[in-house]
Scaffold this motif. Structure first.
Motif, mmCIF file in Angstrom:
data_model
loop_
_atom_site.group_PDB
_atom_site.id
_atom_site.type_symbol
_atom_site.label_atom_id
_atom_site.label_comp_id
_atom_site.label_asym_id
_atom_site.label_seq_id
_atom_site.Cartn_x
_atom_site.Cartn_y
_atom_site.Cartn_z
ATOM 1 N N LYS B 68 -110.851 -4.551 64.201
ATOM 2 C CA LYS B 68 -111.168 -5.125 62.895
ATOM 3 C C LYS B 68 -112.265 -4.330 62.202
ATOM 4 C CE LYS B 68 -112.204 -9.567 60.733
ATOM 5 N NZ LYS B 68 -113.377 -9.091 59.993
ATOM 6 N N GLU B 69 -113.212 -3.795 62.970
ATOM 7 C CA GLU B 69 -114.347 -3.117 62.350
ATOM 8 C C GLU B 69 -113.934 -1.827 61.656
ATOM 9 O OE1 GLU B 69 -113.886 -3.761 65.505
ATOM 10 O OE2 GLU B 69 -114.110 -1.944 66.698
ATOM 11 N N THR B 70 -112.871 -1.201 62.170
ATOM 12 C CA THR B 70 -112.376 0.034 61.540
ATOM 13 C C THR B 70 -111.035 -0.192 60.852
ATOM 14 O OG1 THR B 70 -111.378 0.689 63.649
ATOM 15 C CG2 THR B 70 -113.570 1.591 63.123
ATOM 16 N N THR B 71 -110.579 -1.427 60.805
ATOM 17 C CA THR B 71 -109.258 -1.805 60.247
ATOM 18 C C THR B 71 -108.182 -0.824 60.698
ATOM 19 O OG1 THR B 71 -109.646 -0.671 58.121
ATOM 20 C CG2 THR B 71 -110.247 -2.991 58.263
ATOM 21 N N SER B 72 -108.084 -0.659 62.012
ATOM 22 C CA SER B 72 -107.137 0.312 62.552
ATOM 23 C C SER B 72 -106.310 -0.294 63.678
ATOM 24 C CB SER B 72 -107.878 1.547 63.062
ATOM 25 O OG SER B 72 -108.719 1.203 64.158
ATOM 26 N N PHE B 73 -105.178 0.342 63.932
ATOM 27 C CA PHE B 73 -104.271 -0.094 65.007
ATOM 28 C C PHE B 73 -103.507 1.152 65.469
ATOM 29 C CE2 PHE B 73 -102.457 -3.271 67.526
ATOM 30 C CZ PHE B 73 -101.079 -3.360 67.413
ATOM 31 N N HIS B 74 -104.226 2.091 66.040
ATOM 32 C CA HIS B 74 -103.651 3.393 66.406
ATOM 33 C C HIS B 74 -102.748 3.258 67.626
ATOM 34 C CE1 HIS B 74 -106.413 4.780 63.494
ATOM 35 N NE2 HIS B 74 -107.478 4.898 64.279
ATOM 36 N N LEU B 75 -101.621 3.931 67.589
ATOM 37 C CA LEU B 75 -100.659 3.907 68.696
ATOM 38 C C LEU B 75 -100.936 5.075 69.624
ATOM 39 C CD1 LEU B 75 -98.026 2.551 69.799
ATOM 40 C CD2 LEU B 75 -96.770 4.297 68.516
ATOM 41 N N GLU B 76 -100.949 4.814 70.938
ATOM 42 C CA GLU B 76 -101.208 5.859 71.921
ATOM 43 C C GLU B 76 -100.229 5.771 73.079
ATOM 44 O OE1 GLU B 76 -106.044 6.435 71.438
ATOM 45 O OE2 GLU B 76 -105.271 5.219 73.080
ATOM 46 N N LYS B 77 -99.960 6.936 73.656
ATOM 47 C CA LYS B 77 -99.194 6.993 74.904
ATOM 48 C C LYS B 77 -99.695 8.188 75.689
ATOM 49 C CE LYS B 77 -94.663 6.770 77.046
ATOM 50 N NZ LYS B 77 -93.179 6.807 76.922
ATOM 51 N N GLY B 78 -99.899 7.982 76.966
ATOM 52 C CA GLY B 78 -100.523 9.010 77.771
ATOM 53 C C GLY B 78 -99.627 10.204 78.054
ATOM 54 N N SER B 79 -98.318 9.984 78.137
ATOM 55 C CA SER B 79 -97.411 11.063 78.515
ATOM 56 C C SER B 79 -96.057 10.796 77.863
ATOM 57 C CB SER B 79 -97.277 11.118 80.047
ATOM 58 O OG SER B 79 -96.335 12.087 80.434
ATOM 59 N N VAL B 80 -95.756 11.531 76.802
ATOM 60 C CA VAL B 80 -94.518 11.260 76.077
ATOM 61 C C VAL B 80 -93.332 11.933 76.746
ATOM 62 C CG1 VAL B 80 -95.646 10.864 73.865
ATOM 63 C CG2 VAL B 80 -94.931 13.200 74.489
ATOM 64 N N GLN B 81 -92.153 11.367 76.478
ATOM 65 C CA GLN B 81 -90.893 11.907 76.977
ATOM 66 C C GLN B 81 -89.997 12.263 75.796
ATOM 67 O OE1 GLN B 81 -90.696 12.281 80.378
ATOM 68 N NE2 GLN B 81 -92.789 11.507 80.262
#
Lengths: 117, 113
Positions: B68-81
């Motif tokens: 909420k403090e940065t109004t963000s919702f970043h998507l992450e994945k450690g190892s993509v295929q």
């Protein structure tokens, strides 16, 4: 046992024609939506029905007319088709109930690719 | 009004690389946040969601934290295929439920073997 099904999947038609796209959901949801996805993948809400009542009607040409005969069906009729109507149209559904809290996730159909020539 | 801003794509990565797709939002109140994925020729599928600040949504190795403090919702994945190649959409819901989901413009991910 497709959850949200749209027909047809592809539709190619000439300018000036009238066409319809049908959508049906078997999830027991009470709210259905039509989105338009343009060539750049941008999604724009067009209409939404809750229990057969129109609740969202964005700025869309009045050539587009939705119709919901019951809460499991939402059809989209387009009159006098224009080149700019070419896009992928997605139907979606969700459950709202009487709870006016956070929106529950939508389930999308696989889309109808409309090409106006 | 409400809006969602995503990083422009395409994002091209090699298999097993780390993925981040940025998403920031503007909204009144406390919306719920979602990530949807669209594979070629298909409709959108819900990937994960978060309904309140500091919630972390996760699914299939993907994660996103509601900040909420940065109004963000970043998507992450450690190892993509390679099979993760798709278009990813960030979305928010109006807390009152009166408006439909608002989507970002989508970010295309291409994973190369």
């Amino acid at each position: 046992d497709t959850a949200v099904s749209q027909t047809p999947k592809y539709l190619v038609t000439q300018m000036g024609n009238d066409k319809s796209i049908k959508c049906e959901q078997n999830l027991g949801h009470d709210t259905m939506y039509w989105y338009k996805q343009d060539s750049k993948k941008f999604l724009k809400i067009m209409f939404s029905y809750n229990n057969k009542e129109l609740i969202i009607n964005e700025t869309v040409p009045n050539r587009f007319s939705p119709k919901s005969p019951d809460k499991a069906h939402l059809n989209l009729h387009i009159n006098s088709l224009e080149l700019g109507d070419s896009a992928v149209y997605f139907c979606a559904s969700s459950y709202r109930g009487l709870d006016r809290g956070p929106v529950r996730p939508y389930t999308f159909g696989s889309g109808t690719r409309l090409t106006v020539v | 009004g409400d809006s969602v801003t995503q990083m422009e794509g395409p994002v091209t990565l090699s298999e097993e690389a780390f993925l981040t797709i940025n998403c920031t939002y503007t909204a009144t109140g406390y919306p719920s946040l979602f990530w949807y994925v669209q594979y070629p020729g298909e409709g959108l599928q819900l990937l994960l969601k978060a309904t309140k600040a500091d919630d972390k949504g996760s699914n299939k190795g993907f994660e996103a934290t509601y900040r909420k403090e940065t109004t963000s919702f970043h998507l992450e994945k450690g190892s993509v295929q390679v099979s993760d190649s798709a278009v990813y959409f960030c979305a928010l819901s109006d807390p009152t439920g009166r408006r439909a989901l608002t989507f970002g413009s989508g970010t295309r991910l291409q994973v190369q073997p």
